[in-house]
Design a protein around this motif. Sequence first.
Motif, mmCIF file in Angstrom:
data_model
loop_
_atom_site.group_PDB
_atom_site.id
_atom_site.type_symbol
_atom_site.label_atom_id
_atom_site.label_comp_id
_atom_site.label_asym_id
_atom_site.label_seq_id
_atom_site.Cartn_x
_atom_site.Cartn_y
_atom_site.Cartn_z
ATOM 1 N N ALA A 164 15.420 15.239 33.281
ATOM 2 C CA ALA A 164 16.767 15.793 33.165
ATOM 3 C C ALA A 164 17.441 15.948 34.527
ATOM 4 N N LEU A 165 16.663 16.118 35.592
ATOM 5 C CA LEU A 165 17.246 16.453 36.894
ATOM 6 C C LEU A 165 17.290 15.290 37.884
ATOM 7 N N VAL A 166 16.237 14.463 37.949
ATOM 8 C CA VAL A 166 16.160 13.486 39.041
ATOM 9 C C VAL A 166 15.863 12.057 38.626
ATOM 10 N N PHE A 167 15.130 11.841 37.530
ATOM 11 C CA PHE A 167 14.703 10.477 37.216
ATOM 12 C C PHE A 167 15.878 9.543 36.935
ATOM 13 N N ASN A 168 16.959 10.093 36.347
ATOM 14 C CA ASN A 168 18.120 9.245 36.082
ATOM 15 C C ASN A 168 18.772 8.767 37.377
ATOM 16 N N LYS A 169 18.553 9.490 38.459
ATOM 17 C CA LYS A 169 19.138 9.118 39.754
ATOM 18 C C LYS A 169 18.199 8.227 40.574
ATOM 19 N N LEU A 170 16.882 8.493 40.484
ATOM 20 C CA LEU A 170 15.924 7.823 41.364
ATOM 21 C C LEU A 170 15.251 6.601 40.746
ATOM 22 N N PHE A 171 15.152 6.567 39.415
ATOM 23 C CA PHE A 171 14.429 5.476 38.775
ATOM 24 C C PHE A 171 15.308 4.605 37.876
ATOM 25 N N PHE A 172 16.501 5.091 37.515
ATOM 26 C CA PHE A 172 17.425 4.315 36.682
ATOM 27 C C PHE A 172 18.835 4.333 37.278
ATOM 28 N N PRO A 173 18.988 4.108 38.586
ATOM 29 C CA PRO A 173 20.300 4.303 39.224
ATOM 30 C C PRO A 173 21.297 3.182 38.973
ATOM 31 N N SER A 174 20.865 2.056 38.423
ATOM 32 C CA SER A 174 21.795 0.952 38.221
ATOM 33 C C SER A 174 22.683 1.155 37.002
ATOM 34 N N PHE A 175 22.360 2.187 36.200
ATOM 35 C CA PHE A 175 23.167 2.490 35.019
ATOM 36 C C PHE A 175 24.246 3.510 35.373
ATOM 37 N N ASP A 176 25.267 3.600 34.497
ATOM 38 C CA ASP A 176 26.222 4.679 34.692
ATOM 39 C C ASP A 176 25.534 5.990 34.329
ATOM 40 N N PRO A 177 26.069 7.152 34.728
ATOM 41 C CA PRO A 177 25.360 8.428 34.546
ATOM 42 C C PRO A 177 24.911 8.701 33.114
ATOM 43 N N GLY B 117 3.741 11.619 41.122
ATOM 44 C CA GLY B 117 4.221 12.232 42.363
ATOM 45 C C GLY B 117 4.166 11.310 43.565
ATOM 46 N N LEU B 118 3.418 10.206 43.447
ATOM 47 C CA LEU B 118 3.294 9.254 44.554
ATOM 48 C C LEU B 118 4.158 8.006 44.368
ATOM 49 N N LEU B 119 4.840 7.892 43.224
ATOM 50 C CA LEU B 119 5.566 6.667 42.903
ATOM 51 C C LEU B 119 6.728 6.393 43.862
ATOM 52 N N PRO B 120 6.872 5.144 44.297
ATOM 53 C CA PRO B 120 8.097 4.744 45.008
ATOM 54 C C PRO B 120 9.276 4.753 44.028
ATOM 55 N N THR B 121 10.473 4.901 44.544
ATOM 56 C CA THR B 121 11.669 4.954 43.697
ATOM 57 C C THR B 121 12.261 3.559 43.509
ATOM 58 N N TYR B 122 13.330 3.489 42.718
ATOM 59 C CA TYR B 122 14.013 2.221 42.438
ATOM 60 C C TYR B 122 14.515 1.574 43.732
ATOM 61 N N ASP B 123 15.029 2.376 44.647
ATOM 62 C CA ASP B 123 15.547 1.835 45.900
ATOM 63 C C ASP B 123 14.448 1.199 46.743
ATOM 64 N N GLN B 124 13.216 1.614 46.530
ATOM 65 C CA GLN B 124 12.104 1.129 47.350
ATOM 66 C C GLN B 124 11.432 -0.102 46.767
ATOM 67 N N ILE B 125 11.234 -0.138 45.458
ATOM 68 C CA ILE B 125 10.509 -1.279 44.866
ATOM 69 C C ILE B 125 11.238 -1.896 43.678
ATOM 70 N N GLY B 126 12.472 -1.479 43.448
ATOM 71 C CA GLY B 126 13.263 -2.083 42.390
ATOM 72 C C GLY B 126 12.764 -1.759 40.998
ATOM 73 N N VAL B 127 12.756 -2.770 40.127
ATOM 74 C CA VAL B 127 12.477 -2.560 38.713
ATOM 75 C C VAL B 127 11.054 -2.082 38.451
ATOM 76 N N TRP B 128 10.160 -2.309 39.413
ATOM 77 C CA TRP B 128 8.785 -1.845 39.230
ATOM 78 C C TRP B 128 8.701 -0.327 39.192
ATOM 79 N N ALA B 129 9.663 0.359 39.773
ATOM 80 C CA ALA B 129 9.643 1.825 39.779
ATOM 81 C C ALA B 129 9.726 2.397 38.361
ATOM 82 N N PRO B 130 10.746 2.039 37.559
ATOM 83 C CA PRO B 130 10.770 2.561 36.193
ATOM 84 C C PRO B 130 9.623 2.042 35.332
ATOM 85 N N ILE B 131 9.153 0.812 35.598
ATOM 86 C CA ILE B 131 8.027 0.279 34.818
ATOM 87 C C ILE B 131 6.776 1.123 35.042
#
Length: 441
Positions: free
Chosen positions: A50-63, A116-130
């Motif tokens: 609810a707080l961060v994953f929509n920003k860090l792991f799915f940022p290519s979508f609209d809010p 807690g150790l996962l890289p974000t979307y900006d760091q590894i792209g689509v592999w982050a949400p996967i």
Amino acid sequence: MTVAADISQAPALAAGEKLPDAERRKIVWSSVIGTTVEWYDFLIYGTAAALVFNKLFFPSFDPVVGTIAAFGSYAVGFAARPLGGVIFGHFGDKLGRKAMLSLTLLIMGVGTFLIGLLPTYDQIGVWAPILLVLLRLVQGLGIGGEWGGAVLMVVESVPDRKRGFYGALVQLGYPLGVITSIGAFRMAGLMSDEDFLSWGWRIPFLASALLVVVGLFIRLRLHESPAFQRVKEQNVVAKMPVVEILTQHTRTFTTAVGLKVSEIAYVSIVTVFSISYVTSKLGLPRSVILNGILIAAIIELFTLPLFGMLADRYGRRTMFILACVFSIGFAFPMFSLLNTGDPTIITITVAIALSLGQGVMFAIGAAWMSELFDARLRYTGASLGFQVGAALSGGFTPMIAAALLAWSGATWPISIYLIVLALITLSATLMAPETAGKKID
């Protein structure tokens, strides 16, 4: 020494030996502590979604779409819970309850720590949400197998007339998990928004490792459940528990599923969807809704045991019917009260919704679902009923609610959704046998 070796060397009761009172108390409180760790691990994901994953792991979508996608990854954990129930229920009914308890705790802890150790979307792209979704699957498997074992260790070890009360004590792990998970994010949230999104959100996930160590230390020292000991003595261990449940006990299984769907939907709305709704839709600080959830969880520490005691005295069915009536009647007023934007009213609303829309059924469900099945099938039956019900409504409810809100621009479809699920649970309640105080072995 391996976990498996520790488990095999843990103390066991001799055939027919009575469980000592001191051991019974240890089982109860170890189950509470263990389920607290498990629920903490599972719930911090919902808060983060609810707080961060929509920003860090799915940022290519609209809010809006990003929020729905984040809640979708949250739902994956619920979808995996029935599989965890099948796998660990199978071995719990064949090999025993206590071995599965330690294994599921370890699985959950590893999955949470790695998030807690996962890289974000900006760091590894689509592999982050996967990778995020895969680790959420691991969490789902762990909680799917853990709940049944923790509940059965207690319900099968206490007097028949007090199963509702002691089963409700095991459920204290949920509000304690809420308190610790919300508390962890509150502390992390004290830092700046930039630091919180950069690295602060990871702290609650990494801290899970310490909790898992404590939980394992306690669980490895338990006796096996007396009921399972008797199943082994009588040589009636089920060969394929899930097959028996689905082919010979279909009505009981579907009843157990129905008993779960309303309660889990209510708690998903109150503790997950409402965070996004209050912060994004109403524009209030996240502390407003987090405070409300925190206070509601503290209240549940007192109401859950009370509801368990009342169920022992007045019956499971009576209490469930009252809870269903409340769930139907409060579905519309709940959002009207949240929409006031008043922090005090929001806190009271969340407390009422959590205690009565979820707490009554959640407290009683531990004993009632266990009582519906014979000891030789109980781990699989109770786990599968609980987890399938949770998957069908709880996991998808935040995503469905977000989609309904985006579609209609209003909350009335969400209220109708909650009413329909409450009617399903009411039907299951009327179908289920009353088991309060009855011998279950």
